[in-house]
Write an enzyme that holds these catalytic residues in place. Sequence first.
Site, PDB file in Angstrom:
ATOM      1  N   GLY A 175      41.733  39.721  41.788  1.00 26.27           N
ATOM      2  CA  GLY A 175      42.492  38.561  41.300  1.00 26.27           C
ATOM      3  C   GLY A 175      42.353  37.350  42.203  1.00 26.27           C
ATOM      4  N   CYS A 176      42.397  37.573  43.497  1.00 32.24           N
ATOM      5  CA  CYS A 176      42.303  36.476  44.463  1.00 32.24           C
ATOM      6  C   CYS A 176      40.907  35.868  44.457  1.00 32.24           C
ATOM      7  CB  CYS A 176      42.692  36.947  45.858  1.00 32.24           C
ATOM      8  SG  CYS A 176      44.405  37.515  45.919  1.00 32.24           S
TER       9      CYS A 176
END
Length: 149
Positions: free
Chosen positions: A44-45
């Site tokens: 996600g990051c």
Amino acid sequence: MSLKEGDKAPAFEGIDQDGNPIKLSDFSGKKLVLYFYPKDNTPGCTAQACNLRDNYQTLLDAGYAVVGISSDSPKKHTNFINKFELPFPLIADEDKSIHEQFGTWVEKQMYGRKYMGTARTTFIIDENGVIEEIISKVKTKEHANQIIK
């Protein structure tokens, strides 16, 4: 502390991946995208950082500076920046002091287990240091579109 739109942004100061100091006053007269994310090199990051990278020129053209913050070390940030060719600085908030100022170090829960972690949150700060918008439901693959409407 619970910040809201219209509040003065906390006068943070931290160090980036190269050990350079970065503080809110550095962005006086500019709009700032200050985004808090949990961890370098996680799916996600990485999606979020790459989305901001891919739309970086559009953000610059709209008058925004971009700075990311996580509790990772400067060395981890350097590796993340190099691996994904990120054009913006990342603050290493290892003591979580900036997270505390912005209220993004929170209790989380996964699989019934409680732990402390970063609430993925983006603060749009105007030229005068006032929080214009808080994005707490970040769409990692479309984040730039959430910023530039």
